[in-house]
Design a protein around this motif. Structure first.
Motif, mmCIF file in Angstrom:
data_model
loop_
_atom_site.group_PDB
_atom_site.id
_atom_site.type_symbol
_atom_site.label_atom_id
_atom_site.label_comp_id
_atom_site.label_asym_id
_atom_site.label_seq_id
_atom_site.Cartn_x
_atom_site.Cartn_y
_atom_site.Cartn_z
ATOM 1 N N TRP A 48 40.488 55.552 41.633
ATOM 2 C CA TRP A 48 40.872 54.893 40.392
ATOM 3 C C TRP A 48 40.633 53.391 40.412
ATOM 4 O O TRP A 48 40.289 52.798 39.396
ATOM 5 C CB TRP A 48 42.347 55.173 40.091
ATOM 6 C CG TRP A 48 42.577 56.534 39.528
ATOM 7 C CD1 TRP A 48 43.142 57.597 40.147
ATOM 8 C CD2 TRP A 48 42.221 56.989 38.209
ATOM 9 N NE1 TRP A 48 43.165 58.698 39.311
ATOM 10 C CE2 TRP A 48 42.609 58.350 38.116
ATOM 11 C CE3 TRP A 48 41.607 56.391 37.116
ATOM 12 C CZ2 TRP A 48 42.403 59.103 36.958
ATOM 13 C CZ3 TRP A 48 41.415 57.141 35.965
ATOM 14 C CH2 TRP A 48 41.808 58.482 35.900
ATOM 15 N N ASP A 49 40.832 52.757 41.564
ATOM 16 C CA ASP A 49 40.585 51.313 41.631
ATOM 17 C C ASP A 49 39.115 50.998 41.373
ATOM 18 O O ASP A 49 38.779 49.999 40.730
ATOM 19 C CB ASP A 49 41.045 50.744 42.972
ATOM 20 C CG ASP A 49 40.372 51.422 44.153
ATOM 21 O OD1 ASP A 49 40.163 52.638 44.098
ATOM 22 O OD2 ASP A 49 40.069 50.727 45.142
ATOM 23 N N ASP A 50 38.212 51.873 41.849
ATOM 24 C CA ASP A 50 36.785 51.675 41.613
ATOM 25 C C ASP A 50 36.431 51.884 40.143
ATOM 26 O O ASP A 50 35.690 51.089 39.551
ATOM 27 C CB ASP A 50 35.964 52.648 42.473
ATOM 28 C CG ASP A 50 36.226 52.464 43.960
ATOM 29 O OD1 ASP A 50 36.030 51.345 44.448
ATOM 30 O OD2 ASP A 50 36.636 53.430 44.616
ATOM 31 N N TYR A 51 36.946 52.954 39.564
ATOM 32 C CA TYR A 51 36.634 53.245 38.162
ATOM 33 C C TYR A 51 37.140 52.136 37.236
ATOM 34 O O TYR A 51 36.465 51.746 36.274
ATOM 35 C CB TYR A 51 37.248 54.587 37.750
ATOM 36 C CG TYR A 51 36.637 55.778 38.446
ATOM 37 C CD1 TYR A 51 35.253 55.983 38.427
ATOM 38 C CD2 TYR A 51 37.430 56.700 39.128
ATOM 39 C CE1 TYR A 51 34.689 57.078 39.072
ATOM 40 C CE2 TYR A 51 36.878 57.792 39.769
ATOM 41 C CZ TYR A 51 35.501 57.973 39.742
ATOM 42 O OH TYR A 51 34.939 59.054 40.379
ATOM 43 N N LEU A 52 38.325 51.605 37.539
ATOM 44 C CA LEU A 52 38.890 50.551 36.703
ATOM 45 C C LEU A 52 38.080 49.259 36.799
ATOM 46 O O LEU A 52 37.829 48.602 35.789
ATOM 47 C CB LEU A 52 40.347 50.295 37.095
ATOM 48 C CG LEU A 52 41.351 51.362 36.644
ATOM 49 C CD1 LEU A 52 42.692 51.174 37.343
ATOM 50 C CD2 LEU A 52 41.535 51.328 35.137
ATOM 51 N N ILE A 53 37.655 48.902 38.019
ATOM 52 C CA ILE A 53 36.888 47.665 38.156
ATOM 53 C C ILE A 53 35.509 47.816 37.535
ATOM 54 O O ILE A 53 34.941 46.861 37.001
ATOM 55 C CB ILE A 53 36.797 47.222 39.638
ATOM 56 C CG1 ILE A 53 36.554 45.719 39.725
ATOM 57 C CG2 ILE A 53 35.733 47.985 40.387
ATOM 58 C CD1 ILE A 53 37.649 44.865 39.173
ATOM 59 N N SER A 56 35.862 47.200 33.915
ATOM 60 C CA SER A 56 36.093 45.801 33.556
ATOM 61 C C SER A 56 34.792 45.020 33.366
ATOM 62 O O SER A 56 34.791 43.978 32.708
ATOM 63 C CB SER A 56 36.939 45.109 34.629
ATOM 64 O OG SER A 56 36.189 44.886 35.813
ATOM 65 N N THR A 106 42.942 45.781 32.918
ATOM 66 C CA THR A 106 42.115 46.680 33.712
ATOM 67 C C THR A 106 41.947 46.162 35.128
ATOM 68 O O THR A 106 42.054 46.912 36.107
ATOM 69 C CB THR A 106 40.725 46.845 33.061
ATOM 70 O OG1 THR A 106 40.889 47.323 31.724
ATOM 71 C CG2 THR A 106 39.876 47.843 33.826
ATOM 72 N N ILE A 107 41.699 44.848 35.251
ATOM 73 C CA ILE A 107 41.502 44.246 36.573
ATOM 74 C C ILE A 107 42.792 44.285 37.388
ATOM 75 O O ILE A 107 42.788 44.635 38.579
ATOM 76 C CB ILE A 107 41.004 42.801 36.424
ATOM 77 C CG1 ILE A 107 39.610 42.786 35.782
ATOM 78 C CG2 ILE A 107 40.975 42.099 37.777
ATOM 79 C CD1 ILE A 107 39.138 41.416 35.345
ATOM 80 N N SER A 110 43.425 47.733 38.589
ATOM 81 C CA SER A 110 42.487 48.076 39.654
ATOM 82 C C SER A 110 42.978 47.556 41.004
ATOM 83 O O SER A 110 42.937 48.270 42.010
ATOM 84 C CB SER A 110 41.099 47.505 39.340
ATOM 85 O OG SER A 110 40.213 47.707 40.426
#
Length: 219
Positions: A48-53, A56, A106-107, A110
Motif C-alpha cells: 500500500w505504501d508503494d501504491y499510494l506514493i 501521488s 496521499t503522501i 504512504s
C-alpha cells in the motif's frame, strides 16, 4: 476554461519559482520510479505504501501544471491589472486546493503505511494507526472546506455570484498549521523505536536524520 482571460508575460520571479518546482517534481518522480524499480529488482511485492506514493506522482504533476497556468494569468501583477482574469484565477485556486489536499494526504498515508510494513513494535504500530485516523479526518476536512467555504459553491470561484463565504485566509492558515503538526507527528513517530534498535550510535543518528530531514519541507 469557459471564460475569456488575458495572457500576461511571466514575471522573472514567477518563472524562477516555476523552474525550481519543475526540477523538484522531476527529481521526486525519478525517486519514485527508482523505488519501484528497486522493489521489482529485489523481488519484493508492491504494498500500500508503494501504491499510494505512485498515486501521488500525477497529483504533484497536476499541481505543477496549474502553477504553469497561473504564471500566464497575472501572478505577481497588481490586482487592478488582473481583475479581468479574477474568475479564472479563482477557478484554478479551487482546483489547486483540491489537488493539494488529496496529494499531501496521499503522501502522508504512504509514509505511515511504510511504517506499518517495516516496524513490528506494537506500540509504534498503534501510534501510527491513531495518527492515520487523525490525518484521515484532517484530510476529509480539507476537502470538504473547498466545497463548503462558500454558499452557493459557485461563489467560491465567481465574484459575480451572490453568496456567503467563510474566512478563507483563516482556512488556509489552519490547513498550513495542521499540515506542519501532522508532519511533525509522522516524522517523529519512529524515533524512539530507532534508538531502541541494536545498532551503533552513528547509525541511529543517521536514521534519525533521514526521518527528520522531511521537516525541512513543511510550510
Amino acid at each position: 476554461m469557459g471564460v475569456d482571460y488575458i495572457y500576461f508575460e511571466t514575471l522573472p520571479q514567477v518563472q524562477a519559482h516555476l523552474i525550481v518546482n519543475t526540477v523538484l517534481t522531476f527529481l521526486a518522480t525519478g525517486c519514485v520510479c527508482l523505488r519501484i524499480v528497486t522493489r521489482f529488482m529485489s523481488g519484493a511485492r508492491l504494498w500500500w505504501d508503494d501504491y499510494l506514493i505512485i498515486a501521488s506522482v500525477p497529483q504533484g504533476i497536476g499541481m505543477l501544471v496549474l502553477q504553469g497556468m497561473y504564471s500566464k494569468v497575472g501572478v505577481g501583477y497588481p490586482i487592478t491589472e488582473t481583475l479581468p482574469n479574477l474568475k479564472v484565477i479563482l477557478q484554478m485556486l479551487v482546483a489547486y486546493e483540491l489537488i493539494f489536499s488529496v496529494a499531501i494526504s496521499t503522501i502522508k498515508l504512504s509514509v505511515m503505511m511504510f511504517y506499518l510494513r517495516v516496524f513490528v513494535n506494537q506500540g509504534l504500530r498503534l501510534a501510527v494507526k491513531l495518527v492515520m485516523a487523525f490525518v484521515g479526518l484532517w484530510s476529509l476536512g480539507n476537502i470538504l472546506q473547498v466545497f463548503l467555504i462558500c454558499r452557493p459553491f459557485a461563489a467560491t470561484y465567481d465574484p459575480l455570484v451572490k453568496g456567503e463565504c467563510g474566512n478563507q485566509v483563516a482556512s488556509f492558515i489552519a490547513i498550513g498549521a495542521f499540515n506542519v503538526v501532522t508532519d511533525v507527528l509522522i516524522l517523529t513517530l519512529p524515533i524512539r523505536t530507532v534508538w531502541g534498535l541494536s545498532m551503533s550510535v552513528p547509525a541511529k543518528v543517521g536514521l534519525t536524520g533521514v526521518f527528520l530531514i522531511g521537516l525541512m519541507q513543511s510550510p
